[in-house]
Design a protein around this motif. Structure first.
Motif, PDB file in Angstrom:
ATOM      1  N   GLU A 407      47.953  -2.132   4.936  1.00  0.00           N
ATOM      2  CA  GLU A 407      47.238  -0.973   5.351  1.00  0.00           C
ATOM      3  C   GLU A 407      48.117   0.002   6.326  1.00  0.00           C
ATOM      4  OE1 GLU A 407      42.841  -2.589   3.874  1.00  0.00           O
ATOM      5  OE2 GLU A 407      43.368  -1.901   6.117  1.00  0.00           O
ATOM      6  N   PRO A 408      47.670   1.159   6.476  1.00  0.00           N
ATOM      7  CA  PRO A 408      48.449   1.809   7.868  1.00  0.00           C
ATOM      8  C   PRO A 408      47.674   1.460   9.033  1.00  0.00           C
ATOM      9  CG  PRO A 408      47.730   3.502   5.928  1.00  0.00           C
ATOM     10  CD  PRO A 408      47.212   2.009   5.320  1.00  0.00           C
ATOM     11  N   LEU A 409      48.368   1.780  10.055  1.00  0.00           N
ATOM     12  CA  LEU A 409      47.859   1.454  11.269  1.00  0.00           C
ATOM     13  C   LEU A 409      46.459   2.097  11.629  1.00  0.00           C
ATOM     14  CD1 LEU A 409      48.390  -0.175  14.088  1.00  0.00           C
ATOM     15  CD2 LEU A 409      49.691   1.785  15.089  1.00  0.00           C
ATOM     16  N   ARG A 410      46.271   3.434  11.525  1.00  0.00           N
ATOM     17  CA  ARG A 410      45.002   3.815  11.551  1.00  0.00           C
ATOM     18  C   ARG A 410      43.830   3.145  11.108  1.00  0.00           C
ATOM     19  NH1 ARG A 410      44.801  10.200  10.118  1.00  0.00           N
ATOM     20  NH2 ARG A 410      46.477  10.029  11.803  1.00  0.00           N
ATOM     21  N   ARG A 412      43.691  -0.024   9.983  1.00  0.00           N
ATOM     22  CA  ARG A 412      43.570  -1.102  10.611  1.00  0.00           C
ATOM     23  C   ARG A 412      42.804  -1.005  12.013  1.00  0.00           C
ATOM     24  NH1 ARG A 412      49.312  -3.756  10.872  1.00  0.00           N
ATOM     25  NH2 ARG A 412      50.038  -1.672  10.162  1.00  0.00           N
ATOM     26  N   VAL A 413      43.171  -0.198  12.764  1.00  0.00           N
ATOM     27  CA  VAL A 413      42.497   0.039  14.099  1.00  0.00           C
ATOM     28  C   VAL A 413      40.985   0.519  13.712  1.00  0.00           C
ATOM     29  CG1 VAL A 413      42.317   1.610  15.931  1.00  0.00           C
ATOM     30  CG2 VAL A 413      44.532   0.771  15.138  1.00  0.00           C
ATOM     31  N   GLN A 414      40.714   1.155  12.704  1.00  0.00           N
ATOM     32  CA  GLN A 414      39.520   2.010  12.577  1.00  0.00           C
ATOM     33  C   GLN A 414      38.342   0.585  12.162  1.00  0.00           C
ATOM     34  OE1 GLN A 414      38.029   4.738  13.116  1.00  0.00           O
ATOM     35  NE2 GLN A 414      36.075   3.929  12.499  1.00  0.00           N
ATOM     36  N   SER A 415      39.019  -0.308  11.349  1.00  0.00           N
ATOM     37  CA  SER A 415      38.354  -1.448  10.626  1.00  0.00           C
ATOM     38  C   SER A 415      38.137  -2.385  11.996  1.00  0.00           C
ATOM     39  CB  SER A 415      39.244  -2.058   9.707  1.00  0.00           C
ATOM     40  OG  SER A 415      40.397  -2.584  10.045  1.00  0.00           O
ATOM     41  N   ARG A 416      38.959  -2.561  12.600  1.00  0.00           N
ATOM     42  CA  ARG A 416      38.766  -3.438  14.079  1.00  0.00           C
ATOM     43  C   ARG A 416      37.693  -2.701  14.728  1.00  0.00           C
ATOM     44  NH1 ARG A 416      38.770  -8.339  15.308  1.00  0.00           N
ATOM     45  NH2 ARG A 416      38.856  -8.970  17.638  1.00  0.00           N
ATOM     46  N   LEU A 417      37.547  -1.382  15.182  1.00  0.00           N
ATOM     47  CA  LEU A 417      36.521  -1.068  15.947  1.00  0.00           C
ATOM     48  C   LEU A 417      35.063  -0.921  14.994  1.00  0.00           C
ATOM     49  CD1 LEU A 417      38.163   2.399  16.993  1.00  0.00           C
ATOM     50  CD2 LEU A 417      37.759   0.280  18.307  1.00  0.00           C
ATOM     51  N   ASP A 418      35.099  -0.994  13.822  1.00  0.00           N
ATOM     52  CA  ASP A 418      33.870  -1.192  13.009  1.00  0.00           C
ATOM     53  C   ASP A 418      33.313  -2.780  13.078  1.00  0.00           C
ATOM     54  OD1 ASP A 418      34.145   1.523  12.477  1.00  0.00           O
ATOM     55  OD2 ASP A 418      35.032   0.756  10.157  1.00  0.00           O
ATOM     56  N   LEU A 419      34.302  -3.530  13.256  1.00  0.00           N
ATOM     57  CA  LEU A 419      33.876  -4.920  13.574  1.00  0.00           C
ATOM     58  C   LEU A 419      33.166  -5.044  15.063  1.00  0.00           C
ATOM     59  CD1 LEU A 419      36.648  -6.730  11.706  1.00  0.00           C
ATOM     60  CD2 LEU A 419      34.357  -6.504  11.105  1.00  0.00           C
ATOM     61  N   LEU A 420      33.828  -4.231  15.793  1.00  0.00           N
ATOM     62  CA  LEU A 420      33.228  -4.632  17.352  1.00  0.00           C
ATOM     63  C   LEU A 420      31.966  -3.845  17.452  1.00  0.00           C
ATOM     64  CD1 LEU A 420      36.859  -4.299  19.095  1.00  0.00           C
ATOM     65  CD2 LEU A 420      35.344  -6.247  18.549  1.00  0.00           C
ATOM     66  N   LYS A 421      31.758  -2.875  16.549  1.00  0.00           N
ATOM     67  CA  LYS A 421      30.297  -2.062  17.128  1.00  0.00           C
ATOM     68  C   LYS A 421      29.201  -3.246  17.036  1.00  0.00           C
ATOM     69  CE  LYS A 421      31.776   2.598  15.345  1.00  0.00           C
ATOM     70  NZ  LYS A 421      31.319   3.531  14.416  1.00  0.00           N
ATOM     71  N   PRO A 422      28.271  -2.800  17.840  1.00  0.00           N
ATOM     72  CA  PRO A 422      26.956  -3.866  18.004  1.00  0.00           C
ATOM     73  C   PRO A 422      26.195  -3.374  16.606  1.00  0.00           C
ATOM     74  CG  PRO A 422      26.861  -2.077  19.483  1.00  0.00           C
ATOM     75  CD  PRO A 422      28.316  -1.990  18.989  1.00  0.00           C
ATOM     76  N   LYS A 423      25.751  -4.283  15.835  1.00  0.00           N
ATOM     77  CA  LYS A 423      24.855  -4.107  14.749  1.00  0.00           C
ATOM     78  C   LYS A 423      23.196  -3.994  15.102  1.00  0.00           C
ATOM     79  CE  LYS A 423      27.852  -6.676  11.904  1.00  0.00           C
ATOM     80  NZ  LYS A 423      28.162  -7.756  10.679  1.00  0.00           N
ATOM     81  N   ALA A 424      22.859  -3.156  14.454  1.00  0.00           N
ATOM     82  CA  ALA A 424      21.340  -3.021  14.845  1.00  0.00           C
ATOM     83  C   ALA A 424      20.518  -4.139  14.330  1.00  0.00           C
ATOM     84  CB  ALA A 424      20.936  -1.586  14.122  1.00  0.00           C
TER      85      ALA A 424
END
Length: 583
Positions: A407-410, A412-424
Motif C-alpha cells: 500500500e502507499p505510504l499515505r 499506511r499512515v492513515q491506517s496507523r492513525l485509525d488504530l491509535l484513535k481511542p474507541k468509544a
C-alpha cells in the motif's frame, strides 16, 4: 525392439532376486523414468534454494541436467556442452532423496547387475549403456513393455491430450497407494496420495508434515502415522502438544492413515493374491470416484485403470505360481525369521506383496512420458479439490509475508492513525433496579463535580464558593439528621405522653403530642431529602445537573461532622430503597 524390453525385464528380475545382498531392505521400490524426472526436479529446486534463490527451476534446466545425469551414471563421455553449474550438489541431493525414500532408479539397477548376476544362469550384459541411454532419453521405441495409456477413441486432439494427462495422473495415484503398502518410506508416493482424494490437506498441511519428518529424521508417511497414533493412543501425558502445527490437520491426517490401515487389513486377511489385489484396487477406485459423475474424466480413467490392474495382478500371480511349482523355491520379500514370535502370522500377505512388487517393477519399466511439460509443469489435472498433482508445487513451502506492505505510504499512515484513535465505550442500559448492582467506580468527572460529604478536599485553600439562598425554610435548615439512639428517645417520649394519666391539661397535652408528631414526620421527610441530596444523583432516570466550571470545593457541614464523615458511601439509589423499607 522386443529384445530390449525382455532384456530390461531380466535385469530387474535379477535385481529383485538378489537385492538382499546389497541392500538393507528387501522392499526397496524402483523409480522409473518419470519418477527420476520428478526427483531430479526437486533436487535442482532444493539446491537453488540453498544457494539463495527460489524453490523453482525451469523446464529447460531440468532437461539439461537429465542428460548430464544419464551420461554420468552410465559412465559415458560427457556432452559437448559446458558442464552444468552446481551439478555435484544436484547429484548429491538426488542420491540423498533416493536413499531417504528407500528407493533406487533404473540406472542404479543397471550398475548393480554385474555384481548381482550369476555367471552360470544370467547373461553377461543384456542391455548396453548406449541402449539404456536411448531408452531413458525417449529416443527408442521399445515393445514388450507397458506403454503410456492413451484412450482408444478420443474425440479431438485437445480431448486426447487432456484424457491422456488425466489417466496418467490417475494411474500414478493407484501405483502410489500400492507402493505405500510395499515401501512405507517412499516420500514420492506419500506426496501423490496425501490429499488424493480431497482431505483438506493442501500445501500448508504438506509443508507441516515435511517439517515434522525432517525434525524426526524419518519419512513423510511415518511422520504422519506416528502423529496420528500418538493422538489416538498416547493419552494425556504422551499426546502431542497443542502448539504442534499438525494439530490443525488432525481430521485429514486421520482419514489418510485410516484408509491405509484398511488397505493393510485387506492385504493381511485375504490369502489369495489375485482376490486380494482385486480388492485393493477396488478400494482405491472407490475413494477416487466418490462424489463424481460418470461423465467425469477422472471417473472414466479410474474405471479403466481398475480393470487393467485387476487383470495384470491375476496374470502375475499365475506366472509366479507356475514358476514356484516348477522350481520348488518360492522366494518373496520380507521372509520371516524362524525365531520370530509371530512366525505363523508373518506369512499373511507375503505372496500378495510379491505380486504387487512385480506390478510396480513393470510400471517402472514404462517408457518415459513424451511431453515433459505435462509431467513437470505446474498446470496438472485436478484430482483433489483445488490442488494439482505437480510435485514441485507441492514441495514448495507457501509464501510467508515479509512485513512489507504494497500500500502507499499515505494509506499506511492513515491506517496507523485509525488504530491509535481511542474507541468509544459502549453505553450500558441499566434497569430500574440498578441500585442493587455494585458498579465499578464512578467516572472521574462525577467524582470531582459531585463529591460526597465523606471526601476530603485535596486543596487546603479552596476558592470560595458563591453562596445561594436555601430552597427550604428555616426549620428544615436547622434540622440535622439524627442517629438511631435519638429516634428511639423520641419514640419513648411519645409513648410516655400517649400512656400518661389524663388531667385537666389533656387538651394541652394532646396538642403538644400532635405538635411533636408533626415535627417527627417533618424530620423524617427532611431525612429523606438529606439522603437524596447526599447522593447528588437526583432521579434514577435523569442525569445529574453539572455545575459551573469553577474551582472544585467541598462544603463541610458545621454540625455533626464526625457522624456524617463516618458513614459509608451509599450506592446510587440505596438511600431511597432503605428509607422505603424503614417506613
Amino acid at each position: 525392439m522386443e529384445a530390449l524390453g525382455d532384456s530390461m525385464k531380466v535385469v530387474v528380475k535379477v535385481f529383485r532376486r538378489e537385492c538382499h545382498r546389497v541392500l538393507d531392505s528387501e522392499r526397496t521400490t524402483i523409480h522409473g523414468a518419470d519418477g527420476m524426472h520428478m526427483v531430479l526436479q526437486l533436487a535442482m529446486a532444493e539446491v537453488k534454494k540453498q544457494r539463495g534463490g527460489e524453490f523453482k527451476v525451469a523446464l529447460s534446466d531440468v532437461l539439461m541436467a537429465w542428460k548430464h545425469l544419464l551420461l554420468d551414471k552410465l559412465h559415458l563421455p560427457p556432452p559437448d556442452s559446458a558442464r552444468l553449474e552446481n551439478y555435484d550438489l544436484i547429484r548429491e541431493a538426488y542420491d540423498s532423496f533416493l536413499k531417504r525414500s528407500n528407493t533406487v532408479d533404473l540406472l542404479d539397477i543397471f550398475s548393480m547387475y554385474k555384481q548381482l548376476r550369476l555367471a552360470d544362469s544370467d547373461p553377461d550384459e543384456p542391455v548396453s549403456p548406449i541402449q539404456m541411454f536411448e531408452f531413458l532419453s525417449g529416443n527408442m521405441e521399445v515393445s514388450g513393455l507397458p506403454d503410456s495409456s492413451v484412450p482408444s477413441t478420443p474425440s479431438s486432439s485437445q480431448s486426447r491430450r487432456c484424457s491422456s494427462q488425466v489417466k496418467m495422473a490417475v494411474r500414478r495415484v493407484f501405483c502410489s497407494y500400492l507402493s505405500l503398502l510395499v515401501n512405507a518410506k517412499n516420500d514420492m508416493a506419500s506426496a501423490l496420495t496425501l490429499d488424493v482424494p480431497d482431505r483438506a490437506l493442501g500445501r500448508q498441511a504438506f509443508t507441516d508434515v515435511k517439517h515434522a519428518a525432517q525434525n524426526d529424521n524419518t519419512s513423510l508417511f511415518l511422520a504422519v502415522t506416528s502423529f496420528v497414533r500418538a493422538i489416538q493412543l498416547g493419552g494425556k501425558g504422551y499426546a502431542p502438544a497443542e502448539s504442534d502445527p499438525l494439530r490443525k490437520h488432525v481430521k485429514g491426517l486421520s482419514d489418510f492413515v485410516q484408509f491405509i490401515d484398511n488397505l493393510e487389513e485387506i492385504l493381511g486377511e485375504v490369502p489369495d493374491p489375485s482376490v486380494c489385489g482385486a480388492k485393493l484396487v477396488t478400494a482405491i477406485r472407490s475413494v477416487l470416484v466418490k462424489g463424481r459423475s460418470s461423465e467425469d474424466a477422472v471417473y472414466a480413467a479410474a474405471e479403466e485403470t481398475t480393470t487393467e490392474l485387476k487383470e495384470r495382478v491375476r496374470q502375475l500371480h499365475l506366472i509366479q505360481r507356475q514358476s514356484a511349482d516348477g522350481s520348488g523355491t518360492g522366494i518373496s520379500p520380507a521372509r520371516p525369521k524362524a525365531y520370530a514370535v509371530n512366525h505363523a502370522t508373518a506369512y499373511g500377505g507375503r505372496d500378495t506383496v510379491k505380486v504387487l512388487m512385480a506390478l510396480l517393477d513393470e510400471d517402472a519399466l514404462k517408457p518415459p512420458c513424451r511431453n515433459k511439460a505435462d509431467l513437470l509443469s505446474e498446470d496438472q489435472p485436478v484430482l483433489s479439490g483445488a490442488e494439482g498433482t505437480c510435485i514441485l508445487t507441492l514441495f514448495r513451502s507457501p509464501e510467508v509475508s515479509t512485513g512489507c506492505s504494497p500500500e502507499p505510504l499515505r494509506n499506511r499512515v492513515q491506517s496507523r492513525l485509525d488504530l491509535l484513535k481511542p474507541k468509544a465505550e459502549d453505553k450500558v442500559i441499566r434497569s430500574q433496579f440498578a441500585c442493587t448492582y455494585k458498579d465499578e467506580e464512578l467516572p472521574l468527572n462525577r467524582v470531582l463535580e459531585f463529591p460526597s460529604t465523606s471526601q476530603v478536599p485535596s486543596c487546603v485553600h479552596a476558592a470560595p464558593k458563591p453562596k445561594t439562598p436555601p430552597a427550604v425554610d428555616e426549620e428544615t435548615t436547622t434540622d440535622v439528621p439524627t442517629s438511631i439512639s435519638e429516634n428511639k428517645k423520641q419514640s419513648s417520649e411519645q409513648r410516655g405522653v400517649a400512656l400518661g394519666p389524663r388531667s385537666g391539661n389533656a387538651q394541652h397535652g394532646l396538642a403538644g403530642s400532635r405538635k411533636k408528631t408533626g415535627a417527627r414526620m417533618q424530620n423524617k421527610g427532611n431525612k429523606r431529602k438529606q439522603v437524596d441530596s447526599d447522593q447528588q444523583g437526583g432521579s434514577e432516570n435523569e442525569p445529574p445537573q453539572k455545575k459551573q466550571p469553577t474551582s472544585v470545593s467541598v462544603k463541610v457541614p458545621s454540625k455533626n461532622v464526625g457522624k456524617t464523615s463516618s458513614k459509608k458511601k451509599l450506592i446510587a439509589g440505596q438511600g431511597k430503597l432503605t428509607s422505603f423499607f424503614r417506613v
